[in-house]
Design a protein around this motif. Structure first.
Motif, PDB file in Angstrom:
ATOM      1  N   LEU A   1       0.852  -1.189   0.000  1.00 54.62           N
ATOM      2  CA  LEU A   1       0.000   0.000   0.000  1.00 54.62           C
ATOM      3  C   LEU A   1       0.888   1.239   0.000  1.00 54.62           C
ATOM      4  CD1 LEU A   1      -2.724   1.517   0.379  1.00 54.62           C
ATOM      5  CD2 LEU A   1      -2.410   1.224   2.850  1.00 54.62           C
ATOM      6  N   GLY A   2       0.655   2.135  -0.949  1.00 52.85           N
ATOM      7  CA  GLY A   2       1.337   3.424  -0.971  1.00 52.85           C
ATOM      8  C   GLY A   2       0.378   4.517  -0.561  1.00 52.85           C
ATOM      9  N   ILE A   3       0.783   5.371   0.381  1.00 53.11           N
ATOM     10  CA  ILE A   3      -0.073   6.434   0.902  1.00 53.11           C
ATOM     11  C   ILE A   3       0.596   7.780   0.660  1.00 53.11           C
ATOM     12  CG2 ILE A   3      -1.204   7.387   2.951  1.00 53.11           C
ATOM     13  CD1 ILE A   3      -1.184   4.640   4.184  1.00 53.11           C
ATOM     14  N   GLY A   4      -0.198   8.773   0.262  1.00 53.45           N
ATOM     15  CA  GLY A   4       0.319  10.108  -0.017  1.00 53.45           C
ATOM     16  C   GLY A   4       0.381  10.322  -1.515  1.00 53.45           C
ATOM     17  N   HIS A   5       1.592  10.391  -2.027  1.00 61.51           N
ATOM     18  CA  HIS A   5       1.801  10.436  -3.479  1.00 61.51           C
ATOM     19  C   HIS A   5       2.909   9.444  -3.794  1.00 61.51           C
ATOM     20  CE1 HIS A   5       1.310  12.219  -7.461  1.00 61.51           C
ATOM     21  NE2 HIS A   5       2.620  12.192  -7.582  1.00 61.51           N
ATOM     22  N   ALA A   6       2.560   8.177  -3.699  1.00 64.41           N
ATOM     23  CA  ALA A   6       3.540   7.103  -3.856  1.00 64.41           C
ATOM     24  C   ALA A   6       3.627   6.560  -5.268  1.00 64.41           C
ATOM     25  CB  ALA A   6       3.203   5.961  -2.894  1.00 64.41           C
ATOM     26  N   ALA A   7       2.732   7.008  -6.159  1.00 66.54           N
ATOM     27  CA  ALA A   7       2.676   6.454  -7.510  1.00 66.54           C
ATOM     28  C   ALA A   7       4.008   6.479  -8.252  1.00 66.54           C
ATOM     29  CB  ALA A   7       1.599   7.181  -8.320  1.00 66.54           C
TER      30      ALA A   7
ATOM     31  N   GLU B   1       1.877  -9.158  -4.906  1.00 66.14           N
ATOM     32  CA  GLU B   1       0.585  -9.834  -5.008  1.00 66.14           C
ATOM     33  C   GLU B   1      -0.508  -8.838  -5.354  1.00 66.14           C
ATOM     34  OE1 GLU B   1      -2.069  -9.725  -2.471  1.00 66.14           O
ATOM     35  OE2 GLU B   1      -3.290 -11.026  -3.740  1.00 66.14           O
ATOM     36  N   ARG B   2      -0.449  -7.638  -4.740  1.00 67.06           N
ATOM     37  CA  ARG B   2      -1.300  -6.516  -5.136  1.00 67.06           C
ATOM     38  C   ARG B   2      -0.615  -5.232  -4.707  1.00 67.06           C
ATOM     39  NH1 ARG B   2      -3.914  -8.475  -0.593  1.00 67.06           N
ATOM     40  NH2 ARG B   2      -4.501  -6.953   1.016  1.00 67.06           N
ATOM     41  N   CYS B   3      -0.958  -4.156  -5.390  1.00 67.50           N
ATOM     42  CA  CYS B   3      -0.271  -2.878  -5.210  1.00 67.50           C
ATOM     43  C   CYS B   3      -1.310  -1.764  -5.300  1.00 67.50           C
ATOM     44  CB  CYS B   3       0.791  -2.735  -6.300  1.00 67.50           C
ATOM     45  SG  CYS B   3       2.104  -1.583  -5.937  1.00 67.50           S
ATOM     46  N   ILE B   4      -1.506  -1.036  -4.194  1.00 67.70           N
ATOM     47  CA  ILE B   4      -2.551  -0.018  -4.110  1.00 67.70           C
ATOM     48  C   ILE B   4      -1.905   1.343  -3.849  1.00 67.70           C
ATOM     49  CG2 ILE B   4      -4.679   0.695  -2.971  1.00 67.70           C
ATOM     50  CD1 ILE B   4      -4.898  -2.013  -4.317  1.00 67.70           C
ATOM     51  N   ALA B   5      -2.304   2.358  -4.616  1.00 67.41           N
ATOM     52  CA  ALA B   5      -1.857   3.738  -4.396  1.00 67.41           C
ATOM     53  C   ALA B   5      -3.031   4.530  -3.837  1.00 67.41           C
ATOM     54  CB  ALA B   5      -1.377   4.356  -5.707  1.00 67.41           C
TER      55      ALA B   5
ATOM     56  N   PHE C   1      -2.062  -5.684   4.674  1.00 67.20           N
ATOM     57  CA  PHE C   1      -0.885  -5.427   3.845  1.00 67.20           C
ATOM     58  C   PHE C   1       0.396  -5.886   4.540  1.00 67.20           C
ATOM     59  CE2 PHE C   1      -4.065  -2.406   2.415  1.00 67.20           C
ATOM     60  CZ  PHE C   1      -3.971  -2.520   1.037  1.00 67.20           C
ATOM     61  N   ASP C   2       1.337  -6.321   3.683  1.00 70.87           N
ATOM     62  CA  ASP C   2       2.667  -6.693   4.177  1.00 70.87           C
ATOM     63  C   ASP C   2       3.580  -5.480   4.297  1.00 70.87           C
ATOM     64  OD1 ASP C   2       2.478  -9.763   4.005  1.00 70.87           O
ATOM     65  OD2 ASP C   2       1.879  -9.132   1.991  1.00 70.87           O
ATOM     66  N   ARG C   3       3.418  -4.523   3.390  1.00 68.72           N
ATOM     67  CA  ARG C   3       4.281  -3.350   3.361  1.00 68.72           C
ATOM     68  C   ARG C   3       3.454  -2.090   3.095  1.00 68.72           C
ATOM     69  NH1 ARG C   3       9.837  -5.251   2.915  1.00 68.72           N
ATOM     70  NH2 ARG C   3       9.625  -7.438   3.560  1.00 68.72           N
TER      71      ARG C   3
ATOM     72  N   VAL D   1      -3.576  -1.687   9.566  1.00 63.85           N
ATOM     73  CA  VAL D   1      -3.713  -2.432   8.310  1.00 63.85           C
ATOM     74  C   VAL D   1      -2.484  -3.273   7.989  1.00 63.85           C
ATOM     75  CG1 VAL D   1      -5.315  -0.711   7.392  1.00 63.85           C
ATOM     76  CG2 VAL D   1      -2.874  -0.553   6.812  1.00 63.85           C
ATOM     77  N   LEU D   2      -1.379  -3.070   8.716  1.00 68.71           N
ATOM     78  CA  LEU D   2      -0.198  -3.902   8.505  1.00 68.71           C
ATOM     79  C   LEU D   2      -0.366  -5.253   9.185  1.00 68.71           C
ATOM     80  CD1 LEU D   2       2.907  -1.560   8.902  1.00 68.71           C
ATOM     81  CD2 LEU D   2       2.365  -2.972   6.919  1.00 68.71           C
ATOM     82  N   ARG D   3       0.168  -6.272   8.555  1.00 68.78           N
ATOM     83  CA  ARG D   3       0.179  -7.593   9.175  1.00 68.78           C
ATOM     84  C   ARG D   3       1.197  -7.628  10.320  1.00 68.78           C
ATOM     85  NH1 ARG D   3      -0.391 -10.395   3.234  1.00 68.78           N
ATOM     86  NH2 ARG D   3      -2.664 -10.126   3.122  1.00 68.78           N
ATOM     87  N   ASP D   4       1.169  -8.710  11.081  1.00 70.01           N
ATOM     88  CA  ASP D   4       1.968  -8.748  12.302  1.00 70.01           C
ATOM     89  C   ASP D   4       3.462  -8.573  12.051  1.00 70.01           C
ATOM     90  OD1 ASP D   4      -0.373  -9.117  13.621  1.00 70.01           O
ATOM     91  OD2 ASP D   4      -0.069 -11.241  14.081  1.00 70.01           O
ATOM     92  N   ASP D   5       3.943  -9.040  10.915  1.00 68.13           N
ATOM     93  CA  ASP D   5       5.361  -8.867  10.578  1.00 68.13           C
ATOM     94  C   ASP D   5       5.539  -7.765   9.529  1.00 68.13           C
ATOM     95  OD1 ASP D   5       4.112 -10.198   8.536  1.00 68.13           O
ATOM     96  OD2 ASP D   5       5.717 -11.652   8.195  1.00 68.13           O
TER      97      ASP D   5
END
Length: 245
Positions: free
Chosen positions: A41-47, A58-62, A101-103, A126-130
């Motif tokens: 997951l990218g937050i802000g202006h991560a595009a 696996e998936r990539c969300i901006a 999300f993982d990252r 929203v982050l997973r445990d690791d």
């Protein structure tokens, strides 16, 4: 967002913005070389940076804050478009389930957040445990934070120490730091041929004067666990003695 981040799309479409993005991307790739099968997951202006991992993720969300301008992403020619998406949403109420999300990559987000505490709490949720987080912010000690000609000159800058302490207060444990943008934010296109040597020299000699700080942290589950109730001291109550007749 309390501070409007001026000209994000125009900056990254300019030759100078492309140089800056390349230098930051190099440091991001050093922190996260590959993310196969990860949810990002990218937050802000991560595009401008997410395509580093788009093909293998696996998936990539901006996600762009609701007050911002949605960036055209993913690119029309990008592979894995079916697993990529962009959306507008409140960064203080992310529209995702817990541990989704993982990252998470946070860029052009924290420095302009109206409520940084709420944003970081949502990222932790929203982050997973690791899970791991990278935050990219303007460096308080660098020249990029002093000049408003780029998006890095707006909002609340941070030193590396300030950012580390902020994340620790919100249950993130620092893993590693990086620094980028040692060139001045003037004449980037002209200085492009010497950009890489300047970055190498700056990281080795003057890392505190970088234009931006990049800090990777992981979700700290132990810090979120209650320490437990304090042990209670036993009180011994002696029976009252009968008064003599």
């Amino acid at each position: 967002m309390t501070t409007e981040v001026h000209g994000l799309l125009g900056f990254y479409r300019s030759p100078g913005g492309a140089v800056a993005a390349r230098l930051v991307r190099d440091r991001l790739a050093a922190l996260w070389p590959m993310l196969p099968g990860q949810a990002l997951l990218g937050i802000g202006h991560a595009a401008p940076y997410l395509d580093l991992w788009q093909r293998e993720a696996e998936r990539c969300i901006a996600l762009t804050p609701a007050h911002g301008t949605l960036a055209p992403w993913p690119p029309a020619t990008a592979e894995g478009q079916a697993r990529s998406a962009s959306l507008l949403a409140e960064e203080e109420a992310l529209p995702f389930a817990d541990s989704s999300f993982d990252r998470v990559l946070l860029v052009h987000g924290l420095e302009a957040a109206e409520h940084a505490r709420r944003m970081l709490r949502e990222v932790w949720r929203v982050l997973r445990d690791d899970g791991r987080l990278i935050v990219v912010v303007p460096n308080r000690l660098g020249i990029w934070a002093q000049l408003e000609r780029t998006p890095f000159g707006h909002g609340q800058p941070y030193s590396a120490g300030q950012l580390s302490r902020l994340l620790a207060r919100h249950l993130f444990r620092e893993r590693q730091r990086e620094a980028a943008l040692f060139l001045p934010p003037i004449g980037l296109r002209i200085l492009s041929p010497i950009a890489t040597p300047c970055e190498v020299f700056g990281r080795a000699i003057l890392p505190r004067l970088a234009g931006v700080v990049l800090l990777e942290a992981e979700k700290d589950l132990l810090a979120a666990m209650p320490a437990g109730a304090p042990a209670k001291r036993r009180r011994v109550v002696m029976p009252a003695q009968a008064s003599p007749a």
